[in-house]
Design an enzyme around this catalytic site. Structure first.
Site, mmCIF file in Angstrom:
data_model
loop_
_atom_site.group_PDB
_atom_site.id
_atom_site.type_symbol
_atom_site.label_atom_id
_atom_site.label_comp_id
_atom_site.label_asym_id
_atom_site.label_seq_id
_atom_site.Cartn_x
_atom_site.Cartn_y
_atom_site.Cartn_z
ATOM 1 N N HIS A 268 0.779 -1.127 -0.141
ATOM 2 C CA HIS A 268 0.032 -0.065 -0.212
ATOM 3 C C HIS A 268 0.900 1.283 0.023
ATOM 4 O O HIS A 268 0.733 2.170 -1.024
ATOM 5 C CB HIS A 268 -0.974 -0.194 1.173
ATOM 6 C CG HIS A 268 -2.117 1.177 1.268
ATOM 7 N ND1 HIS A 268 -3.230 1.037 0.730
ATOM 8 C CD2 HIS A 268 -1.791 2.533 1.768
ATOM 9 C CE1 HIS A 268 -3.858 2.177 1.149
ATOM 10 N NE2 HIS A 268 -2.794 3.035 1.610
ATOM 11 N N GLU A 269 1.818 1.220 1.059
ATOM 12 C CA GLU A 269 2.711 2.482 0.937
ATOM 13 C C GLU A 269 3.585 2.503 -0.142
ATOM 14 O O GLU A 269 3.969 3.505 -0.853
ATOM 15 C CB GLU A 269 3.669 2.498 2.132
ATOM 16 C CG GLU A 269 2.398 2.485 3.488
ATOM 17 C CD GLU A 269 1.552 3.538 3.727
ATOM 18 O OE1 GLU A 269 1.630 4.676 3.111
ATOM 19 O OE2 GLU A 269 0.581 3.296 4.571
ATOM 20 N N HIS A 272 1.632 4.411 -2.870
ATOM 21 C CA HIS A 272 1.736 5.960 -2.748
ATOM 22 C C HIS A 272 3.260 6.447 -2.694
ATOM 23 O O HIS A 272 3.433 7.501 -3.632
ATOM 24 C CB HIS A 272 1.681 6.231 -0.978
ATOM 25 C CG HIS A 272 0.248 6.256 -0.684
ATOM 26 N ND1 HIS A 272 -0.905 7.065 -1.185
ATOM 27 C CD2 HIS A 272 -0.388 5.470 0.363
ATOM 28 C CE1 HIS A 272 -2.024 6.722 -0.450
ATOM 29 N NE2 HIS A 272 -1.683 5.918 0.248
ATOM 30 N N GLU A 298 -4.656 7.816 -3.097
ATOM 31 C CA GLU A 298 -5.085 6.668 -2.515
ATOM 32 C C GLU A 298 -5.541 5.606 -3.640
ATOM 33 O O GLU A 298 -5.257 4.309 -3.718
ATOM 34 C CB GLU A 298 -6.550 6.793 -1.919
ATOM 35 C CG GLU A 298 -6.703 5.613 -0.836
ATOM 36 C CD GLU A 298 -5.700 5.327 0.160
ATOM 37 O OE1 GLU A 298 -4.855 6.305 0.389
ATOM 38 O OE2 GLU A 298 -5.957 4.350 0.891
HETATM 39 ZN ZN ZN Z 1 -3.377 5.158 1.799
#
Ligand code: ZN
Length: 505
Positions: A268-269, A272, A298
């Site tokens: 997830h990170e 980003h 996101e």
């Molecule tokens: Zn996030």
């Protein structure tokens, strides 16, 4: 004033603000990753000093004069040019920053910082009544903030616009209602399906932390994160931050018996960080080199975490490596069962633990409540009952106490209403972009199964990352996919994937 000179002056000022902001970013990262507990008070002074300095520099009336000189010139005659994009967003930021009286900003930030402590205590004791008076004060200030910002239709629009520029309450309502109508009955089919995953495979076996770290770094590097300009550390809550060109940081937390918690927060990170790492460096600190919105940011974390990282093609490539790293833990496990386990759908109380199917329902509930509070004046003491009723309707569960319900999230306690919808908008954007990428890269699953994620990263660089803030989110999705944002790509992705996994006809 000469418009070209005015633009150069604004560029120099933006660079100074980027320097101050990124120095504060380093301090914030250090606070979460390294700082000893007793350093908190002085760190708060340091951060507040830099934030105040930046705010003063960003709101001086000279900015207004410089911007006006550009806005009346032919430097901005092409609205998509670099100058026009920067000028448009600088104007937006300046107007928003100067619409709030300084005295109001200080009152808001004082109330929010008190509210955070009270919220933490109320959550620990599962006692909403402790928090209610402070929350009430904060809601009143939030309503005032919406009035200062101004809006055409509903006050909530003014709050949403802070996080998702240009987005409208009515549009989000329509998207969420369409998704919910299909998602709630589909979730019931999944819950009732005879075929169920053994999630103990990923949540209750030995996964030594050092090996989790090695695998997490391997996975994020395979997806395209450049570790010559990135670093993974440990913090209580996973996050990512960008210190500037060539320096993106991500964090995770490790649980020696839970594989999924750290692995998927690393992906997830990573999503980003890939976005930040691939924005045009030459425009760092300028709108032209910045992420579009929280929703689009996101969408990138969700793309790499879910659409890629929880796909069967990804695990075809990655499961053999995972088994090599955890030979004892996974010797008796088949790839198919492991893949099913990392996609387990489990209606639960806590948003941050939610799976791909139930996650959006958690967000819709918060969106409904926020609108009721801001637009319809829902009294603070009625919030828990409203929360629990919606939770029953959407997720079919009775909330046992407020720490597992209305008290679970920190967001309202720092006065961030209008933030939650961006999480679900991110899922919608991700699915719509990804459907388009599948169209443009027809053999994507074959590539993933061979560990080749570069065609997707290149596609995102060209279609999304290189634009910075050239387009607003709703324009970007139109440019990239030829259609306005819809819930349908997400719903059909979920239906296809989970029908197959759960054996639903
Ligand atoms: Zn996030």
């Amino acid at each position: 004033m000469n418009p070209e000179q005015a633009y150069q002056e604004l560029l120099a000022r933006a660079r100074e603000l980027a320097l101050i902001g990124s120095v504060n970013g380093v301090l914030g990262w250090d606070q979460e990753v390294n700082m000893p507990r007793k350093g908190a008070a002085w760190r708060a002074e340091q951060s507040a000093y830099l934030a105040g300095l930046a705010h003063r520099k960003a709101t001086t009336p000279e900015i207004n004069d410089l911007l006006s000189a550009i806005e009346e010139s032919d430097l901005v005659s092409d609205p998509l040019s670099d100058v026009a994009v920067n000028a448009r967003e600088w104007r937006r930021e300046y107007d928003r920053a100067t619409k709030l009286p300084t005295e109001f900003v200080e009152r808001f930030s004082r109330t929010a910082s008190l509210a955070q402590n009270i919220w933490a205590e109320a959550r620990a004791r599962a006692d909403f009544s402790l928090y209610a008076p402070k929350l009430d004060e904060l809601i009143e200030l939030t309503r005032q903030k919406a009035e200062y910002y101004g809006y055409e239709d509903k006050p909530y629009d003014a709050l949403l616009d802070e996080f998702e520029p240009g987005e409208k309450t009515e549009n989000v309502k329509r998207l969420f209602a369409g998704l919910r109508e299909e998602l709630v009955p589909f979730l019931q089919e999944i819950v009732d399906a005879p075929k169920q995953p053994d999630f103990g495979l990923v949540e209750d076996r030995e996964y030594p932390v050092e090996r989790q770290r090695i695998l997490g770094e391997m996975a994020s590097a395979a997806l395209g994160l450049d570790y010559a300009s990135a670093r993974l550390d440990v913090s209580t809550h996973p996050f990512s931050t960008n210190f500037g060109p060539g320096d993106q940081r991500i964090t995770t937390r490790f649980d020696p018996r839970n594989f999924g918690d750290s692995f998927f927060s690393i992906l997830h990170e990573t999503g980003h960080a890939l976005y930040e790492q691939n924005l045009p460096d030459e425009f760092f600190g300028l709108p032209r080199g910045s992420a579009v919105s929280l929703g689009i940011h996101e969408s990138q974390s969700r793309t790499w975490e879910n659409l890629v990282g929880r796909s069967q093609a990804f695990w075809r490539y990655f499961f053999p490596l995972t088994r090599q790293i955890f030979p004892k833990t996974l010797s008796d496990v088949r790839m198919e069962d492991f893949h099913f386990a990392v996609n387990a759908v489990k209606p639960g109380y806590i948003r941050v633990d939610a799976d791909e199917v139930t996650y959006n329902l958690h967000i819709m509930l918060r969106f409904e409540i926020e609108q009721a509070i801001i637009n319809e004046g829902l009294p603070v003491e009625e919030i828990p009952a409203a929360w629990n009723a919606l939770f029953k309707a959407y997720l079919g569960l009775d909330v046992p106490d407020d720490s597992k319900g209305v008290l679970q999230d920190i967001h309202w306690s720092f006065g961030a209403m209008g933030y939650f919808p961006t999480y679900a908008l991110g899922n919608l954007y991700a699915a719509q972009f990804f459907a388009q990428a599948r169209n443009d890269i027809p053999d994507m699953d074959v590539l993933f199964a061979a560990g080749n994620f570069e065609p997707l990263l290149n596609w995102l660089r060209q279609r999304v990352y290189q634009h910075g803030q050239r387009y607003r989110a709703h324009e970007l999705v139109q440019v990239v996919t030829g259609k306005p944002l819809s819930y349908k790509p997400l719903m059909s992705y979920l239906r296809d994937k989970y029908s197959q996994l759960y054996g639903i006809a």
